[in-house]
Scaffold this motif. Structure first.
Motif, PDB file in Angstrom:
ATOM      1  N   GLY A  61       0.810  -1.212   0.000  1.00 26.56           N
ATOM      2  CA  GLY A  61       0.000   0.000   0.000  1.00 26.56           C
ATOM      3  C   GLY A  61       0.841   1.260   0.000  1.00 26.56           C
ATOM      4  N   THR A  62       0.219   2.355  -0.334  1.00 27.36           N
ATOM      5  CA  THR A  62       0.889   3.663  -0.400  1.00 27.36           C
ATOM      6  C   THR A  62       0.476   4.540   0.774  1.00 27.36           C
ATOM      7  OG1 THR A  62      -0.852   4.654  -1.754  1.00 27.36           O
ATOM      8  CG2 THR A  62       0.937   3.533  -2.925  1.00 27.36           C
ATOM      9  N   PHE A  63       1.296   5.547   1.057  1.00 28.31           N
ATOM     10  CA  PHE A  63       0.958   6.507   2.110  1.00 28.31           C
ATOM     11  C   PHE A  63       1.685   7.824   1.865  1.00 28.31           C
ATOM     12  CE2 PHE A  63       4.599   4.089   3.648  1.00 28.31           C
ATOM     13  CZ  PHE A  63       5.434   5.033   4.201  1.00 28.31           C
ATOM     14  N   SER A  64       1.120   8.899   2.402  1.00 28.37           N
ATOM     15  CA  SER A  64       1.705  10.238   2.307  1.00 28.37           C
ATOM     16  C   SER A  64       2.104  10.786   3.669  1.00 28.37           C
ATOM     17  CB  SER A  64       0.722  11.204   1.636  1.00 28.37           C
ATOM     18  OG  SER A  64       0.432  10.805   0.314  1.00 28.37           O
ATOM     19  N   SER A  65       1.365  10.397   4.701  1.00 28.84           N
ATOM     20  CA  SER A  65       1.675  10.875   6.049  1.00 28.84           C
ATOM     21  C   SER A  65       3.003  10.302   6.518  1.00 28.84           C
ATOM     22  CB  SER A  65       0.575  10.460   7.024  1.00 28.84           C
ATOM     23  OG  SER A  65       0.970  10.698   8.365  1.00 28.84           O
ATOM     24  N   VAL A  66       3.782  11.119   7.221  1.00 25.19           N
ATOM     25  CA  VAL A  66       5.050  10.635   7.770  1.00 25.19           C
ATOM     26  C   VAL A  66       4.984  10.594   9.302  1.00 25.19           C
ATOM     27  CG1 VAL A  66       6.485  11.221   5.803  1.00 25.19           C
ATOM     28  CG2 VAL A  66       6.012  12.977   7.526  1.00 25.19           C
ATOM     29  N   VAL A  86      10.807  -3.453   1.491  1.00 25.66           N
ATOM     30  CA  VAL A  86      11.409  -2.333   0.753  1.00 25.66           C
ATOM     31  C   VAL A  86      10.418  -1.185   0.712  1.00 25.66           C
ATOM     32  CG1 VAL A  86      12.353  -1.571  -1.467  1.00 25.66           C
ATOM     33  CG2 VAL A  86      12.802  -3.901  -0.658  1.00 25.66           C
ATOM     34  N   LEU A  87      10.922   0.047   0.841  1.00 26.57           N
ATOM     35  CA  LEU A  87      10.087   1.240   0.701  1.00 26.57           C
ATOM     36  C   LEU A  87      10.587   2.041  -0.491  1.00 26.57           C
ATOM     37  CD1 LEU A  87       7.748   2.833   2.099  1.00 26.57           C
ATOM     38  CD2 LEU A  87       9.538   4.230   3.157  1.00 26.57           C
ATOM     39  N   SER A  88       9.666   2.420  -1.372  1.00 25.55           N
ATOM     40  CA  SER A  88      10.039   3.191  -2.559  1.00 25.55           C
ATOM     41  C   SER A  88       9.252   4.495  -2.607  1.00 25.55           C
ATOM     42  CB  SER A  88       9.775   2.377  -3.832  1.00 25.55           C
ATOM     43  OG  SER A  88       8.387   2.149  -4.011  1.00 25.55           O
ATOM     44  N   ILE A  89       9.660   5.380  -3.506  1.00 29.20           N
ATOM     45  CA  ILE A  89       8.938   6.616  -3.800  1.00 29.20           C
ATOM     46  C   ILE A  89       8.318   6.451  -5.183  1.00 29.20           C
ATOM     47  CG2 ILE A  89       9.144   9.099  -4.198  1.00 29.20           C
ATOM     48  CD1 ILE A  89      11.488   9.106  -2.233  1.00 29.20           C
ATOM     49  N   GLU A  90       7.006   6.641  -5.263  1.00 29.96           N
ATOM     50  CA  GLU A  90       6.262   6.367  -6.486  1.00 29.96           C
ATOM     51  C   GLU A  90       5.434   7.584  -6.913  1.00 29.96           C
ATOM     52  OE1 GLU A  90       6.361   3.337  -8.014  1.00 29.96           O
ATOM     53  OE2 GLU A  90       7.605   2.395  -6.461  1.00 29.96           O
ATOM     54  N   PRO A  91       5.152   7.706  -8.219  1.00 25.80           N
ATOM     55  CA  PRO A  91       4.190   8.728  -8.647  1.00 25.80           C
ATOM     56  C   PRO A  91       2.832   8.478  -8.009  1.00 25.80           C
ATOM     57  CG  PRO A  91       5.382   7.798 -10.526  1.00 25.80           C
ATOM     58  CD  PRO A  91       5.709   6.930  -9.338  1.00 25.80           C
ATOM     59  N   ALA A  92       2.144   9.548  -7.633  1.00 24.06           N
ATOM     60  CA  ALA A  92       0.818   9.387  -7.030  1.00 24.06           C
ATOM     61  C   ALA A  92      -0.155   8.729  -8.007  1.00 24.06           C
ATOM     62  CB  ALA A  92       0.284  10.741  -6.577  1.00 24.06           C
ATOM     63  N   VAL A  93      -0.027   9.065  -9.278  1.00 29.93           N
ATOM     64  CA  VAL A  93      -0.773   8.384 -10.334  1.00 29.93           C
ATOM     65  C   VAL A  93       0.245   7.540 -11.078  1.00 29.93           C
ATOM     66  CG1 VAL A  93      -2.217   8.644 -12.371  1.00 29.93           C
ATOM     67  CG2 VAL A  93      -2.413  10.287 -10.490  1.00 29.93           C
ATOM     68  N   ASP A  94       0.218   6.251 -10.818  1.00 23.31           N
ATOM     69  CA  ASP A  94       1.311   5.375 -11.259  1.00 23.31           C
ATOM     70  C   ASP A  94       0.787   4.306 -12.217  1.00 23.31           C
ATOM     71  OD1 ASP A  94       3.645   4.018 -11.557  1.00 23.31           O
ATOM     72  OD2 ASP A  94       3.876   3.448  -9.453  1.00 23.31           O
ATOM     73  N   PRO A  95       1.128   4.398 -13.503  1.00 21.83           N
ATOM     74  CA  PRO A  95       0.671   3.373 -14.455  1.00 21.83           C
ATOM     75  C   PRO A  95       1.475   2.086 -14.382  1.00 21.83           C
ATOM     76  CG  PRO A  95       2.025   4.997 -15.584  1.00 21.83           C
ATOM     77  CD  PRO A  95       1.877   5.475 -14.160  1.00 21.83           C
ATOM     78  N   ASP A  96       2.594   2.110 -13.666  1.00 19.96           N
ATOM     79  CA  ASP A  96       3.481   0.945 -13.603  1.00 19.96           C
ATOM     80  C   ASP A  96       3.277   0.221 -12.279  1.00 19.96           C
ATOM     81  OD1 ASP A  96       5.467  -0.930 -13.671  1.00 19.96           O
ATOM     82  OD2 ASP A  96       7.092   0.470 -14.120  1.00 19.96           O
ATOM     83  N   PRO A  97       2.849  -1.045 -12.301  1.00 18.63           N
ATOM     84  CA  PRO A  97       2.610  -1.763 -11.042  1.00 18.63           C
ATOM     85  C   PRO A  97       3.882  -2.192 -10.329  1.00 18.63           C
ATOM     86  CG  PRO A  97       2.257  -3.228 -12.902  1.00 18.63           C
ATOM     87  CD  PRO A  97       2.510  -1.868 -13.487  1.00 18.63           C
ATOM     88  N   ALA A  98       5.035  -2.096 -10.997  1.00 18.70           N
ATOM     89  CA  ALA A  98       6.298  -2.514 -10.388  1.00 18.70           C
ATOM     90  C   ALA A  98       6.886  -1.380  -9.547  1.00 18.70           C
ATOM     91  CB  ALA A  98       7.293  -2.922 -11.477  1.00 18.70           C
ATOM     92  N   PRO A  99       7.783  -1.692  -8.599  1.00 16.64           N
ATOM     93  CA  PRO A  99       8.429  -0.645  -7.809  1.00 16.64           C
ATOM     94  C   PRO A  99       9.272   0.282  -8.688  1.00 16.64           C
ATOM     95  CG  PRO A  99       8.783  -2.816  -6.832  1.00 16.64           C
ATOM     96  CD  PRO A  99       8.196  -3.043  -8.182  1.00 16.64           C
ATOM     97  N   ALA A 100       9.300   1.563  -8.355  1.00 16.89           N
ATOM     98  CA  ALA A 100      10.165   2.516  -9.039  1.00 16.89           C
ATOM     99  C   ALA A 100      11.618   2.271  -8.646  1.00 16.89           C
ATOM    100  CB  ALA A 100       9.760   3.946  -8.679  1.00 16.89           C
ATOM    101  N   GLU A 101      12.534   2.855  -9.420  1.00 18.81           N
ATOM    102  CA  GLU A 101      13.955   2.721  -9.088  1.00 18.81           C
ATOM    103  C   GLU A 101      14.301   3.431  -7.781  1.00 18.81           C
ATOM    104  OE1 GLU A 101      15.930   4.297 -12.513  1.00 18.81           O
ATOM    105  OE2 GLU A 101      16.204   2.294 -13.397  1.00 18.81           O
ATOM    106  N   THR A 102      13.515   4.429  -7.400  1.00 19.50           N
ATOM    107  CA  THR A 102      13.830   5.240  -6.229  1.00 19.50           C
ATOM    108  C   THR A 102      13.388   4.520  -4.961  1.00 19.50           C
ATOM    109  OG1 THR A 102      13.410   7.165  -7.619  1.00 19.50           O
ATOM    110  CG2 THR A 102      13.701   7.565  -5.280  1.00 19.50           C
TER     111      THR A 102
END
Length: 289
Positions: A61-66, A86-102
């Motif tokens: 799942g995603t989250f914005s609150s820290v 693993v924790l990644s940083i993703e676009p809020a609107v993300d067309p790619d279901p895989a984890p980002a490089e970040t």
């Protein structure tokens, strides 16, 4: 007679519930994150957690609150089988279901918890060091030398790279900053310390005579942001090296800042100055299942 019918219905209901529980065991469980040092991202990005199950990433799942701790409902079998978080940083609107490089935090499970940190997944900054000089080589005026900072070491008589930094993993870049009256102004992003930074030829602040040395740095000579005046005096201002997501989620410095230094009031122009440790060299946390 009525009593006997009621008892029979009651017994049947117990049997039905019992069979239902046996046939439908609990399929979800709770994953709790307790992370230190994360900062809020820009509005177009979110954090996303991932379980590594049989070598494959499974989103938690995603989250914005820290604000932590935070808990997420996840598949129980996958959580039990997970070896790593693993924790990644993703676009809020993300067309790619895989984890980002970040990817910013990672750690292996030991029993029901995982100690996660940024050292392996971003880089280990324990041995990072830096040097810089004050100079404005992009114009011909020698009266404003305290208005530029360049991350080089000229103490031997010849310029060499002033920054000793580890190679970053994919999805990250370094960025230099000066903080003037509370406002951070970028010197540019870069991957290596022995080449010019990414904005060497496009900076709005440099002079008009050349792009400067082949090292990261910046002259603050023109086109000052609102509320500031260029040229300026960088003495008693803070110099920072941060580690930024790429693509970047905000115009402000990111939470990882391995190097920083307040320019001494008596700093001499064109003279090598050593940096110190920054306020955040690593991020840590605990993930529990």
């Amino acid at each position: 007679m009525i009593k006997k019918v009621f008892l029979a219905v009651f017994a049947l209901s117990i049997l039905t519930v019992s069979c239902s529980d046996d046939d439908n065991p609990v399929t979800t469980s709770r994953l709790t994150l307790d992370l230190d040092g994360l900062e809020a991202l820009g509005p177009d990005y979110v954090y996303e957690g991932w379980l590594i199950v049989d070598g494959n990433p499974v989103s938690t799942g995603t989250f914005s609150s820290v604000s932590f701790p935070q808990s997420f409902t996840v598949n129980r079998a996958q959580l039990d089988a997970a070896t790593t978080f693993v924790l990644s940083i993703e676009p809020a609107v993300d067309p790619d279901p895989a984890p980002a490089e970040t990817k910013i935090l990672a750690g292996d499970f030991s029993g029901n918890s995982a100690n996660v940190n940024s050292n392996g997944i971003v880089a280990d900054f324990a041995s990072a060091s830096g040097k810089y000089i004050l100079a404005t080589p992009t114009d011909t005026d020698d009266t404003n030398e305290e208005s530029g900072v360049w991350f080089l070491d000229n103490s031997s008589g010849s310029a060499v790279a002033g920054l000793s930094l580890p190679t970053l993993t994919d999805g990250w870049k370094y960025e230099g900053w000066v903080v003037i009256n509370g406002t951070p102004i970028s010197t540019g992003t870069f991957l290596t310390a022995n080449t010019a930074d990414d904005n060497a030829a496009t900076s709005p602040y440099k002079g008009n005579d050349n792009n400067g040395p082949a090292y990261p740095g910046e002259d603050y000579l023109q086109n000052a942001p609102a509320g500031l005046t260029f040229p300026t005096d960088l003495k008693e201002k803070t110099i920072v090296i941060s580690v930024e997501p790429s693509p970047d989620n905000s115009t402000a410095p990111f939470t990882l800042k391995p190097l920083a230094h307040v320019v001494p009031a008596n700093a001499m122009n064109h003279t090598t100055i050593a940096m110190g440790d920054g306020p955040v060299k690593s991020l840590t946390g605990t993930v529990s299942r």
